[in-house]
Design an enzyme around this catalytic site. Structure first.
Site, PDB file in Angstrom:
ATOM      1  N   HIS A 106     -12.366 -26.098 -40.656  1.00  0.00           N
ATOM      2  CA  HIS A 106     -13.437 -26.987 -40.185  1.00  0.00           C
ATOM      3  C   HIS A 106     -14.792 -26.294 -40.105  1.00  0.00           C
ATOM      4  O   HIS A 106     -15.678 -26.758 -39.402  1.00  0.00           O
ATOM      5  CB  HIS A 106     -13.048 -27.585 -38.819  1.00  0.00           C
ATOM      6  CG  HIS A 106     -11.874 -28.515 -38.913  1.00  0.00           C
ATOM      7  ND1 HIS A 106     -11.053 -28.819 -37.851  1.00  0.00           N
ATOM      8  CD2 HIS A 106     -11.386 -29.222 -39.969  1.00  0.00           C
ATOM      9  CE1 HIS A 106     -10.110 -29.663 -38.249  1.00  0.00           C
ATOM     10  NE2 HIS A 106     -10.282 -29.913 -39.525  1.00  0.00           N
ATOM     11  N   SER A 174      -3.587 -29.857 -30.767  1.00  0.00           N
ATOM     12  CA  SER A 174      -2.951 -31.118 -30.390  1.00  0.00           C
ATOM     13  C   SER A 174      -2.391 -31.846 -31.618  1.00  0.00           C
ATOM     14  O   SER A 174      -1.723 -32.861 -31.471  1.00  0.00           O
ATOM     15  CB  SER A 174      -3.959 -32.013 -29.669  1.00  0.00           C
ATOM     16  OG  SER A 174      -5.026 -32.313 -30.557  1.00  0.00           O
TER      17      SER A 174
END
Ligand code: OAD
Length: 229
Positions: A106, A174
């Site tokens: 990212h 997550s």
């Protein structure tokens, strides 16, 4: 002895104990901001100064943070295995800890990219980017991060790295953001998958994944010690 290939897939949780906040905290905000207000191309179109300010603050926080025992354990692991780190984090704590093979999915907060050509990437020598900072073509420099709705250019490389891993170790994520979370499904059938997260047992995950409930800095040093035996 032939070393095994261990791919470590990390998320914000591995940097939590270095003082960098995760994304999906209990209030659903990221450092007090809604993610759509700061981490989308639309936010940049609407209010680039605020987006720059937000990432300038993240950069300062990152510079002040230090790698923790979790990051350092992964460096130690290189003595015993071929280690590849695929991180969703934009911080540089894996680099500063000393890990060798690191792929950022990212982006990287310590770099800037041209707002016109994302291939023009610059290592930043300062913490604060302003609207006066330009690429060599004269376009504004923006943070070198992947925003929601943008392609993830390193995903193909990540898939290649994962497909012949002997072990995939998932730490502090997550697994809610795609395509990154798909990496768990791109392993070979012989790959052993283990997951370290304080919420490991609450996560909805395939039953073949070995779960370790606890923080990265508690579990990773022990995990490496046992692996090395
Ligand atoms: P999240 O904030 O979604 O998840 C962080 C995970 O870390 C949670 O599962 C926590 O339980 C766990 N955690 C918290 N403290 C921990 C600790 N001390 N040790 C280990 N685990 C801990 O963060 P990510 O999954 O990384 O994307 O988020 C994925 C992506 O969403 C980010 O890369 C970012 C974000 O929006 C972009 O910016 C494109």
């Amino acid at each position: 002895m032939i070393k095994k290939k261990i791919v470590v897939f990390t998320g914000a949780g591995i940097s939590a104990e270095s003082g960098l906040q995760t994304f999906r905290g209990s209030d659903g905000l990221w450092e007090g901001h809604r993610v759509e207000d700061v981490a989308t191309p639309e936010a940049w179109q609407r209010d680039p100064e605020s987006v720059q300010r937000f990432y300038n603050m993240r950069r300062i926080a990152c510079r002040r943070a230090q790698p923790n025992a979790g990051h350092l354990a992964l460096v130690e692991l290189e003595k015993y295995a071929d280690v590849y780190i695929i991180t969703q984090n934009i911080d540089d704590l894996h680099e500063r800890a000393g890990s060798k093979n690191i792929l950022h999915l990212h982006g990287e907060i310590m770099k800037a990219q041209s707002s016109r050509d994302s291939n023009l990437v610059y290592q930043l020598q300062k913490d604060e980017l302003s609207m006066e900072d330009k690429c060599k073509m004269g376009s504004i420099l923006r943070p070198h991060v992947v925003w929601f709705g943008e392609a993830v250019p390193n995903m193909l490389i990540a898939s290649e790295i994962v497909k012949d891993a002997d072990i995939l170790l998932v730490v502090g994520t997550s697994l809610q953001v795609y395509p990154a979370a798909n990496l768990l499904y791109e392993t070979s059938k012989d790959c052993k998958i283990e997951l370290i997260d304080p919420n490991a047992h609450q996560m909805r995950i395939n039953s073949n994944v070995i779960l370790h409930s606890g923080t990265a800095s508690e579990i990773l040093p022990k995990w490496v010690e046992i692996y090395a035996e």
